[in-house]
Motif scaffolding. Structure first.
Motif, PDB file in Angstrom:
ATOM      1  N   PRO A 277       0.825  -1.216   0.000  1.00 57.83           N
ATOM      2  CA  PRO A 277       0.000   0.000   0.000  1.00 57.83           C
ATOM      3  C   PRO A 277       0.860   1.268   0.000  1.00 57.83           C
ATOM      4  CG  PRO A 277       0.156  -0.873   2.216  1.00 57.83           C
ATOM      5  CD  PRO A 277       0.925  -1.831   1.336  1.00 57.83           C
ATOM      6  N   LEU A 278       0.314   2.301  -0.597  1.00 50.58           N
ATOM      7  CA  LEU A 278       0.955   3.609  -0.596  1.00 50.58           C
ATOM      8  C   LEU A 278       0.002   4.628  -0.003  1.00 50.58           C
ATOM      9  CD1 LEU A 278       2.493   3.653  -4.199  1.00 50.58           C
ATOM     10  CD2 LEU A 278       3.581   2.895  -2.074  1.00 50.58           C
ATOM     11  N   ARG A 279       0.558   5.656   0.593  1.00 50.55           N
ATOM     12  CA  ARG A 279      -0.238   6.740   1.162  1.00 50.55           C
ATOM     13  C   ARG A 279       0.027   8.027   0.370  1.00 50.55           C
ATOM     14  NH1 ARG A 279      -2.507   7.154   6.169  1.00 50.55           N
ATOM     15  NH2 ARG A 279      -1.330   5.348   6.892  1.00 50.55           N
ATOM     16  N   ASP A 280      -1.002   8.823   0.192  1.00 53.22           N
ATOM     17  CA  ASP A 280      -0.888  10.089  -0.551  1.00 53.22           C
ATOM     18  C   ASP A 280      -0.247   9.860  -1.911  1.00 53.22           C
ATOM     19  OD1 ASP A 280      -2.094  11.725   1.351  1.00 53.22           O
ATOM     20  OD2 ASP A 280      -0.248  11.902   2.496  1.00 53.22           O
ATOM     21  N   TYR A 281      -0.840   8.966  -2.686  1.00 49.53           N
ATOM     22  CA  TYR A 281      -0.324   8.598  -4.000  1.00 49.53           C
ATOM     23  C   TYR A 281      -0.748   9.642  -5.020  1.00 49.53           C
ATOM     24  CZ  TYR A 281       0.664   5.565  -8.032  1.00 49.53           C
ATOM     25  OH  TYR A 281       1.158   5.026  -9.199  1.00 49.53           O
ATOM     26  N   ILE A 282       0.240  10.363  -5.558  1.00 44.46           N
ATOM     27  CA  ILE A 282      -0.005  11.468  -6.482  1.00 44.46           C
ATOM     28  C   ILE A 282       0.541  11.089  -7.859  1.00 44.46           C
ATOM     29  CG2 ILE A 282       0.577  13.875  -7.026  1.00 44.46           C
ATOM     30  CD1 ILE A 282       0.780  14.338  -3.982  1.00 44.46           C
ATOM     31  N   VAL A 283      -0.253  11.313  -8.892  1.00 38.30           N
ATOM     32  CA  VAL A 283       0.132  11.001 -10.266  1.00 38.30           C
ATOM     33  C   VAL A 283      -0.159  12.213 -11.137  1.00 38.30           C
ATOM     34  CG1 VAL A 283      -0.293   9.508 -12.257  1.00 38.30           C
ATOM     35  CG2 VAL A 283      -0.340   8.549  -9.947  1.00 38.30           C
ATOM     36  N   GLY A 284       0.775  12.523 -12.049  1.00 43.90           N
ATOM     37  CA  GLY A 284       0.559  13.661 -12.934  1.00 43.90           C
ATOM     38  C   GLY A 284       1.641  13.770 -13.972  1.00 43.90           C
ATOM     39  N   GLU A 285       1.871  14.992 -14.443  1.00 35.53           N
ATOM     40  CA  GLU A 285       2.889  15.263 -15.460  1.00 35.53           C
ATOM     41  C   GLU A 285       3.716  16.453 -15.019  1.00 35.53           C
ATOM     42  OE1 GLU A 285       2.685  16.897 -19.919  1.00 35.53           O
ATOM     43  OE2 GLU A 285       1.888  14.846 -19.726  1.00 35.53           O
ATOM     44  N   PHE A 286       5.029  16.381 -15.285  1.00 36.87           N
ATOM     45  CA  PHE A 286       5.946  17.437 -14.872  1.00 36.87           C
ATOM     46  C   PHE A 286       7.062  17.517 -15.907  1.00 36.87           C
ATOM     47  CE2 PHE A 286       9.639  19.061 -12.520  1.00 36.87           C
ATOM     48  CZ  PHE A 286       9.096  20.120 -11.816  1.00 36.87           C
ATOM     49  N   ARG A 287       7.274  18.692 -16.457  1.00 44.24           N
ATOM     50  CA  ARG A 287       8.299  18.914 -17.486  1.00 44.24           C
ATOM     51  C   ARG A 287       8.151  17.909 -18.630  1.00 44.24           C
ATOM     52  NH1 ARG A 287      14.092  20.003 -14.597  1.00 44.24           N
ATOM     53  NH2 ARG A 287      14.772  19.315 -16.666  1.00 44.24           N
ATOM     54  N   GLY A 288       6.905  17.626 -18.992  1.00 45.85           N
ATOM     55  CA  GLY A 288       6.636  16.746 -20.120  1.00 45.85           C
ATOM     56  C   GLY A 288       6.808  15.274 -19.838  1.00 45.85           C
ATOM     57  N   ARG A 289       6.981  14.904 -18.562  1.00 42.36           N
ATOM     58  CA  ARG A 289       7.174  13.501 -18.204  1.00 42.36           C
ATOM     59  C   ARG A 289       6.110  13.074 -17.198  1.00 42.36           C
ATOM     60  NH1 ARG A 289      12.933  15.238 -18.322  1.00 42.36           N
ATOM     61  NH2 ARG A 289      14.019  13.970 -19.882  1.00 42.36           N
ATOM     62  N   ALA A 290       5.692  11.819 -17.285  1.00 39.51           N
ATOM     63  CA  ALA A 290       4.772  11.267 -16.295  1.00 39.51           C
ATOM     64  C   ALA A 290       5.507  11.093 -14.974  1.00 39.51           C
ATOM     65  CB  ALA A 290       4.221   9.925 -16.786  1.00 39.51           C
ATOM     66  N   ILE A 291       4.860  11.515 -13.877  1.00 43.98           N
ATOM     67  CA  ILE A 291       5.496  11.459 -12.558  1.00 43.98           C
ATOM     68  C   ILE A 291       4.528  10.865 -11.539  1.00 43.98           C
ATOM     69  CG2 ILE A 291       6.989  13.429 -13.050  1.00 43.98           C
ATOM     70  CD1 ILE A 291       4.109  13.883 -10.587  1.00 43.98           C
ATOM     71  N   SER A 292       5.091  10.456 -10.433  1.00 44.43           N
ATOM     72  CA  SER A 292       4.294  10.076  -9.272  1.00 44.43           C
ATOM     73  C   SER A 292       5.111  10.352  -8.022  1.00 44.43           C
ATOM     74  CB  SER A 292       3.888   8.603  -9.321  1.00 44.43           C
ATOM     75  OG  SER A 292       5.027   7.764  -9.380  1.00 44.43           O
ATOM     76  N   CYS A 293       4.435  10.558  -6.911  1.00 43.75           N
ATOM     77  CA  CYS A 293       5.106  10.688  -5.622  1.00 43.75           C
ATOM     78  C   CYS A 293       4.151  10.183  -4.546  1.00 43.75           C
ATOM     79  CB  CYS A 293       5.575  12.111  -5.342  1.00 43.75           C
ATOM     80  SG  CYS A 293       4.378  13.403  -5.676  1.00 43.75           S
ATOM     81  N   PHE A 294       4.729   9.681  -3.465  1.00 44.76           N
ATOM     82  CA  PHE A 294       3.905   9.024  -2.463  1.00 44.76           C
ATOM     83  C   PHE A 294       4.711   8.780  -1.196  1.00 44.76           C
ATOM     84  CE2 PHE A 294       5.712   5.923  -5.418  1.00 44.76           C
ATOM     85  CZ  PHE A 294       6.425   5.093  -4.563  1.00 44.76           C
ATOM     86  N   GLU A 295       3.989   8.371  -0.150  1.00 46.55           N
ATOM     87  CA  GLU A 295       4.609   7.916   1.088  1.00 46.55           C
ATOM     88  C   GLU A 295       4.544   6.404   1.175  1.00 46.55           C
ATOM     89  OE1 GLU A 295       3.694  11.562   4.266  1.00 46.55           O
ATOM     90  OE2 GLU A 295       2.946   9.534   4.624  1.00 46.55           O
ATOM     91  N   HIS A 296       5.625   5.821   1.666  1.00 44.96           N
ATOM     92  CA  HIS A 296       5.622   4.405   2.033  1.00 44.96           C
ATOM     93  C   HIS A 296       5.983   4.337   3.509  1.00 44.96           C
ATOM     94  CE1 HIS A 296       6.234   0.123   2.130  1.00 44.96           C
ATOM     95  NE2 HIS A 296       7.484   0.284   2.533  1.00 44.96           N
ATOM     96  N   ASN A 297       5.121   3.722   4.314  1.00 41.68           N
ATOM     97  CA  ASN A 297       5.316   3.678   5.757  1.00 41.68           C
ATOM     98  C   ASN A 297       5.648   2.267   6.204  1.00 41.68           C
ATOM     99  OD1 ASN A 297       4.497   6.312   5.543  1.00 41.68           O
ATOM    100  ND2 ASN A 297       2.423   5.939   6.270  1.00 41.68           N
ATOM    101  N   SER A 298       6.612   2.166   7.127  1.00 42.71           N
ATOM    102  CA  SER A 298       6.992   0.873   7.677  1.00 42.71           C
ATOM    103  C   SER A 298       7.228   1.042   9.168  1.00 42.71           C
ATOM    104  CB  SER A 298       8.259   0.348   6.989  1.00 42.71           C
ATOM    105  OG  SER A 298       9.335   1.256   7.158  1.00 42.71           O
ATOM    106  N   ARG A 299       7.407  -0.074   9.840  1.00 40.16           N
ATOM    107  CA  ARG A 299       7.653  -0.042  11.278  1.00 40.16           C
ATOM    108  C   ARG A 299       9.040  -0.572  11.590  1.00 40.16           C
ATOM    109  NH1 ARG A 299       3.338   0.853  14.613  1.00 40.16           N
ATOM    110  NH2 ARG A 299       1.296   0.930  13.635  1.00 40.16           N
ATOM    111  N   ASP A 300       9.695   0.023  12.601  1.00 38.09           N
ATOM    112  CA  ASP A 300      10.980  -0.485  13.063  1.00 38.09           C
ATOM    113  C   ASP A 300      10.791  -1.876  13.644  1.00 38.09           C
ATOM    114  OD1 ASP A 300      12.208   1.853  12.329  1.00 38.09           O
ATOM    115  OD2 ASP A 300      11.977   2.772  14.303  1.00 38.09           O
ATOM    116  N   MET A 301      11.755  -2.745  13.406  1.00 29.46           N
ATOM    117  CA  MET A 301      11.611  -4.140  13.822  1.00 29.46           C
ATOM    118  C   MET A 301      11.576  -4.310  15.337  1.00 29.46           C
ATOM    119  SD  MET A 301      14.133  -6.074  11.140  1.00 29.46           S
ATOM    120  CE  MET A 301      13.829  -7.648  11.942  1.00 29.46           C
ATOM    121  N   ASN A 302      12.281  -3.447  16.056  1.00 28.44           N
ATOM    122  CA  ASN A 302      12.407  -3.642  17.494  1.00 28.44           C
ATOM    123  C   ASN A 302      11.582  -2.651  18.306  1.00 28.44           C
ATOM    124  OD1 ASN A 302      14.292  -5.750  17.195  1.00 28.44           O
ATOM    125  ND2 ASN A 302      15.911  -4.255  16.789  1.00 28.44           N
TER     126      ASN A 302
END
Length: 241
Positions: free
Chosen positions: A81-106
Motif C-alpha cells: 500500500p501507498l499513502r498520498d499517491y499522487i500522479v501527474g505530469e511534470f516537465r513533459g514527463r509522467a510522474i508520481s510521488c507518495f509515502e511508504h510507511n513501515s515499522r521499526d523491527m524492534n
C-alpha cells in the motif's frame, strides 16, 4: 577481589548498553512525533495537486508493487500500500510521488512508524536496475544478500573520485558503464544535489527518496532533479538494453 571487579565491570557495561538503547529508542520516537504533518501542510499539498491538474489518492493498496526493488520499499512485494499517491505530469514527463510507511523491527506502537517519501519520473524506455547513492559501510554485504533476490552487485567505475563519492549497485555492468562513462557521471560529481539524493533506475522509472513525510515544498525540487538526471543520460543509452 578481582572476580568482584570483573562482575561490577560486566554489570556496568550491561547498564550502559541498556541506557544507550533506551536513549536511541526514545530519540527515534521523538523524531517520529515531530515528523507529523500539520493540517495546513496537508492542505498545501492538496492545493498543489489541484493547481497542477494531478490526481491524489489518500490510500492506494497494491500500487507500491511496481516500485519495489530496494530502499525504501522491499526488493519484492505483493499488494504494497501507498499513502498520498499522487500522479501527474511534470516537465513533459509522467510522474508520481507518495509515502511508504513501515515499522521499526524492534519497536511497537504508533511512534515506531517510519515515513519514507518517494518521487518517480517515467522514462521512455526500460533499463536494467541501477542504484546510485552515497557509500555506506554495509553496502557490499547488503548487495550480496539482495543478489539472492535479483538485487545486483556493487561495482566501481575505475574513477577514484567518483568511486569515493558514490556507491553503484547494478544488474548490468555494460549498461552501467555506458551510462556513467558519459555526461551523467560528470553531472553527478558537479551537482550539489547528487550528494543527498539517491537514485534508482528500474524498468521504465527513475526514482529518489528520503526519510520523512510528503510535503508540497519538496515536490518540485525532487522532480526537477530527476528530470535533470534524465536530461544527462547519453543518447545511445536506449540501445544498450
Amino acid at each position: 577481589m578481582n572476580e568482584t571487579w570483573e562482575v561490577l565491570i560486566f554489570i556496568g557495561m550491561i547498564l550502559f548498553i541498556a541506557a544507550f538503547l533506551g536513549l536511541f529508542i526514545w530519540a527515534s520516537r521523538r523524531v517520529n512525533k515531530r515528523d507529523n504533518r500539520s493540517p495546513q501542510q496537508m492542505e498545501e499539498l492538496l492545493q498543489l495537486v489541484e493547481s497542477r491538474g494531478w490526481s491524489h489518492i489518500a490510500w492506494a493498496p497494491g500500487q507500491g508493487d511496481r516500485y519495489c526493488g530496494g530502499d525504501p520499499l522491499p526488493m519484492k512485494g505483493v499488494n504494497i500500500p501507498l499513502r498520498d499517491y499522487i500522479v501527474g505530469e511534470f516537465r513533459g514527463r509522467a510522474i508520481s510521488c507518495f509515502e511508504h510507511n513501515s515499522r521499526d523491527m524492534n519497536a511497537d506502537g504508533p511512534d515506531s512508524v517510519r515515513y519514507s517519501t518517494v518521487f518517480v519520473v517515467t522514462m521512455p524506455t526500460s533499463v536494467p536496475r541501477m542504484v546510485i547513492k552515497r557509500p555506506q559501510a554495509l553496502d557490499k554485504v547488503n548487495a550480496r544478500a539482495a543478489a539472492v533476490f535479483g538485487g545486483g552487485k556493487v561495482m566501481e567505475l575505475g574513477d577514484p573520485a567518483f568511486d569515493e563519492e558514490f556507491r553503484v549497485i547494478a544488474d548490468d555492468e555494460e549498461f552501467t558503464r555506458g551510462v556513467l562513462n558519459a555526461s551523467l557521471a560528470h553531472f553527478l560529481m558537479s551537482d550539489a544535489r547528487a550528494k543527498d539524493e539517491p537514485l534508482r533506475f528500474q524498468g521504465n522509472i527513475l526514482l529518489t527518496w528520503h526519510r520523512g513525510r510528503l510535503r508540497a515544498e519538496h515536490i518540485d525540487q525532487k522532480l526537477n532533479y530527476l528530470c535533470d538526471v534524465l536530461d544527462h543520460l547519453p543518447n545511445q543509452a536506449q540501445y544498450l538494453v
